[in-house]
Design a protein around this motif. Sequence first.
Motif, short mmCIF file in Angstrom:
data_model
loop_
_atom_site.label_atom_id
_atom_site.label_comp_id
_atom_site.label_asym_id
_atom_site.label_seq_id
_atom_site.Cartn_x
_atom_site.Cartn_y
_atom_site.Cartn_z
N ARG A 1 0.85 -1.20 0.00
CA ARG A 1 0.00 0.00 0.00
C ARG A 1 0.88 1.24 0.00
O ARG A 1 2.04 1.20 0.42
CB ARG A 1 -0.91 0.02 1.23
CG ARG A 1 -1.86 -1.15 1.34
CD ARG A 1 -2.98 -1.13 0.32
NE ARG A 1 -3.90 -0.04 0.59
CZ ARG A 1 -4.95 -0.12 1.42
NH1 ARG A 1 -5.19 -1.26 2.08
NH2 ARG A 1 -5.74 0.90 1.59
N ASP B 1 -4.53 -5.10 5.96
CA ASP B 1 -4.54 -6.11 4.91
C ASP B 1 -4.04 -7.45 5.43
O ASP B 1 -4.54 -8.52 5.03
CB ASP B 1 -3.66 -5.66 3.74
CG ASP B 1 -4.23 -4.45 3.00
OD1 ASP B 1 -5.42 -4.15 3.18
OD2 ASP B 1 -3.46 -3.81 2.25
N GLU C 1 -4.35 0.32 -4.15
CA GLU C 1 -3.06 0.49 -3.48
C GLU C 1 -3.00 1.74 -2.61
O GLU C 1 -2.11 1.87 -1.76
CB GLU C 1 -1.93 0.53 -4.50
CG GLU C 1 -1.90 1.76 -5.39
CD GLU C 1 -0.91 1.66 -6.53
OE1 GLU C 1 -0.31 2.69 -6.87
OE2 GLU C 1 -0.74 0.55 -7.08
N VAL D 1 -3.81 4.62 0.21
CA VAL D 1 -4.29 4.82 1.58
C VAL D 1 -4.78 6.26 1.66
O VAL D 1 -3.98 7.18 1.87
CB VAL D 1 -3.16 4.60 2.61
CG1 VAL D 1 -3.69 4.76 4.02
CG2 VAL D 1 -2.49 3.26 2.41
N THR E 1 5.08 -1.32 -4.93
CA THR E 1 3.63 -1.27 -4.78
C THR E 1 2.95 -1.26 -6.15
O THR E 1 1.93 -1.92 -6.37
CB THR E 1 3.22 -0.03 -3.98
OG1 THR E 1 3.84 -0.09 -2.69
CG2 THR E 1 1.71 0.03 -3.79
#
Length: 372
Positions: free
Chosen positions: A9, A39, A189, A191, A337
């Motif tokens: 992330r 996750d 991906e 946040v 990522t």
Amino acid sequence: MSAVIVAARRTPIATAGRALAAYSAADLGAAALQAVCRDLTALVPRPPAEIVLGNCMGPGGNVARVAALQAGLPWETGALTIDRQCASGLSAIELAARLVADDHWPVLAGGTESASTAPWRCWPPADGAGPVRYERAPFAPPPLDVDMGLAADLLAEDAGVSRERQDAYAARSHALAVAAAASGEYAAELVPLPELLADDRPRAGLSPDKLGRFGPIFRPNGTVTVGNSCPISDGAAVVAVVPETSGLPGLRVLAAASAGVDPTRPGLGIVPAVRVALGRAGLTLDDVDVIEFNEAFAGQVLGCCDALALDPERVCRSGGALALGHPWGASGAVLVTRLFTQLVRQGRGRVGLAAIAAGGGQGTALVVEVVG
């Protein structure tokens, strides 16, 4: 290395001084750590064993430890901060792959950078004008400590990369990033943060002709401009690394490598690092499905592609740092990522390659493959 990346992330990336200007490196790192921990709860019933974060310009002390505690992780969890300049986040993931063991996992690794809140490099600030410039390599005739922008301009000249190619590549990066965001590719991906839900940098309709209007910024007859360079940025990215014996699906780490180059041309660090990493993995560029290079400067990326005989159209096919931004210590982890999203979440292929150059004349590369 018998290690697998099972979660990845990142925060949105913001131009320094804008939406994330109030976030410290620890704040950004904590947000990414918390998201990866969430996750992980669906995958493994155990807390992280170790935190490894890359950072270039953070405050004194251990940024990884501060971020881990701020994220609410158990105080028993170890934490380590490493600095390989722009390659710090990728080196942190390489180190995590070496740290995981059957009794020591998961390891969370990545990078965090807040250029907006980076501390003064001396006190009091010289003439109140800002931080004192620090050296990335010893300064002695001939000068080895060339500023990154000037070094990129000289690299483009050495490699014969025209201004037109650079502007076209930069326009491509923005167009691809805008399209990726619109399609929802970045959503899984990211946040989201209260101040910023998505990357603030990508621009629609940014054509080569528009970029051609910018003048050179590092020398009068140069080809590097503000339009074909990445911005200074804030952001963080974190991945979770577990041993392959865990049986969890994700990205197996096949090989990693770091290599040094002429400190006056640090952007070329990608080239030897890629060659060594692929050699260790027993692969060639023809075997790689998804390639993520850090786009610090368009001329630098194109020079590296030319040296590797690599078609630039294969690189950063959903946009790169020219559009998204370059949060120094986090950028290498952002690349991984991006690989995780394209290879695992979207199934675009089997093998991925991430590579980044670093100040002082270094490069780091990581090769991964889908497993499970």
